[in-house]
Write an enzyme that holds these catalytic residues in place. Sequence first.
Site, short mmCIF file in Angstrom:
data_model
loop_
_atom_site.label_atom_id
_atom_site.label_comp_id
_atom_site.label_asym_id
_atom_site.label_seq_id
_atom_site.Cartn_x
_atom_site.Cartn_y
_atom_site.Cartn_z
N HIS A 61 0.86 -1.21 0.00
CA HIS A 61 0.00 0.00 0.00
C HIS A 61 0.88 1.24 0.00
O HIS A 61 0.50 2.27 -0.54
CB HIS A 61 -0.87 0.07 1.27
CG HIS A 61 -1.60 -1.18 1.57
ND1 HIS A 61 -2.73 -1.56 0.89
CD2 HIS A 61 -1.37 -2.17 2.48
CE1 HIS A 61 -3.17 -2.72 1.37
NE2 HIS A 61 -2.37 -3.10 2.33
N HIS A 91 5.07 6.55 7.04
CA HIS A 91 4.86 6.14 5.66
C HIS A 91 4.34 7.34 4.88
O HIS A 91 4.06 8.39 5.47
CB HIS A 91 3.85 4.98 5.58
CG HIS A 91 2.51 5.36 6.10
ND1 HIS A 91 2.16 5.24 7.44
CD2 HIS A 91 1.44 5.93 5.49
CE1 HIS A 91 0.93 5.70 7.61
NE2 HIS A 91 0.49 6.14 6.45
N HIS A 93 1.91 8.92 1.34
CA HIS A 93 0.86 8.75 0.31
C HIS A 93 1.21 9.74 -0.79
O HIS A 93 1.68 10.86 -0.50
CB HIS A 93 -0.52 9.10 0.88
CG HIS A 93 -0.90 8.26 2.06
ND1 HIS A 93 -1.68 7.12 1.96
CD2 HIS A 93 -0.58 8.38 3.38
CE1 HIS A 93 -1.84 6.59 3.18
NE2 HIS A 93 -1.18 7.33 4.05
N GLU A 103 -3.69 13.13 1.31
CA GLU A 103 -4.98 12.58 1.76
C GLU A 103 -5.83 13.72 2.29
O GLU A 103 -6.92 13.97 1.78
CB GLU A 103 -4.73 11.52 2.84
CG GLU A 103 -3.93 10.33 2.29
CD GLU A 103 -4.29 9.02 2.92
OE1 GLU A 103 -4.10 8.87 4.13
OE2 GLU A 103 -4.81 8.15 2.21
N HIS A 116 2.89 10.46 7.04
CA HIS A 116 2.16 10.13 8.27
C HIS A 116 3.10 9.49 9.28
O HIS A 116 3.69 8.43 9.00
CB HIS A 116 1.00 9.17 7.99
CG HIS A 116 -0.13 9.83 7.26
ND1 HIS A 116 -1.05 9.12 6.50
CD2 HIS A 116 -0.46 11.12 7.15
CE1 HIS A 116 -1.91 9.96 5.98
NE2 HIS A 116 -1.58 11.19 6.37
N THR A 196 -6.74 5.69 7.40
CA THR A 196 -7.23 6.03 6.06
C THR A 196 -7.17 4.84 5.11
O THR A 196 -7.50 4.96 3.94
CB THR A 196 -6.41 7.18 5.44
OG1 THR A 196 -5.06 6.70 5.24
CG2 THR A 196 -6.41 8.41 6.31
C1 86B Z 1 -5.03 -3.04 13.17
C2 86B Z 1 -3.51 -3.12 13.20
C3 86B Z 1 -3.01 -4.31 13.96
N1 86B Z 1 -3.03 -3.18 11.82
C4 86B Z 1 -3.23 -1.89 11.17
C5 86B Z 1 -2.54 -1.94 9.81
O1 86B Z 1 -1.16 -2.13 10.03
C6 86B Z 1 -2.78 -0.60 9.12
O2 86B Z 1 -2.21 0.39 9.98
C7 86B Z 1 -2.38 1.71 9.56
C8 86B Z 1 -1.66 2.69 10.22
C9 86B Z 1 -1.80 4.03 9.83
C10 86B Z 1 -2.67 4.38 8.79
S1 86B Z 1 -2.85 6.07 8.31
N2 86B Z 1 -2.74 6.18 6.73
O3 86B Z 1 -4.19 6.46 8.71
O4 86B Z 1 -1.76 6.80 8.96
C11 86B Z 1 -3.40 3.39 8.12
C12 86B Z 1 -3.26 2.04 8.50
ZN ZN Z 2 -1.19 7.15 6.01
#
Ligand code: 86B
Ligand code: ZN
Length: 258
Positions: A61, A91, A93, A103, A116, A196
Amino acid sequence: HSFCLVCQGPPVWHKNYPVAQGNRQSPIDIIPHQTSHDPGLGPITLNYDQCTSINITNNGHSVVVEFEDPDDRSVILGGPLDNPYRLKQFHFHWGGKGCHGSEHTVSGNSYASELHLVHWNAVKYKTFGEAATAPDGLAVLGIFLETGDDHRWLHMITDALYMVKFKGSVTDFKAFNPKCLLPSSLHYWTYLGSLTTPPLHESVIWIVLKEPIIVSEKQLGKFRMLLFTGEEEDERIRMENNFRPPQPLKGRKVRSSN
Ligand SMILES: CC(C)NC[C@H](O)COc1ccc(S(N)(=O)=O)cc1
Ligand SMILES: [Zn+2]
């Protein structure tokens, strides 16, 4: 194909993740003159000096730099936060060539990219996974990237991207301190939102910095050589436009630090 944000992306996430149509989804469009200035909102502090990055990975992703988080060695505190939140990963986007990829948007305008920095509340929860499902479990610091001159430190990331071209690849990435990716001002907007990307948990206190950092088109272009697809797949799909569009505000207040 799962990664394609058109066929399998945001518009269909609600089928497997009904929370996608919830009341505190992210990202959002931030309209500065509609935010409420809250004099009670103090400054945020980033205590990243004992920073311990471990590796950089392509998770299909985005490209993610992960940190050791056994103690409060790297935390964000203050602002809207009642506890220190531990840095877990950061990370990015981004968009396609020349088009935008942030975003969050500001008065309908998007930036070229968005960084982020993901933190979790280790005071109240035992693991990141547990915190990721709690309403005050995560704090994500969002930083806009705008194109212009070369960023003097971003090359440390972009020089490593060729090592993680394929989905599922990971390589060592030690002792990188993301403090070098901050803009000069830490003025911010803050609101209650969500992850997100799936699982879209409504567990994020968002802190979005007002001032973007400047990176060059050339540096940003290196992110677009990453692939959504794994080494074993015969199709090679460039990783780009990995951003979710703004979601309904549903009556939420966006506060401004000042
Ligand atoms: C539920 C846990 C264990 N796994 C989550 C998975 O790694 C996704 O984690 C994330 C972490 C941060 C974001 S963002 N773009 O909102 O900063 C999105 C997904
Ligand atoms: Zn993010």
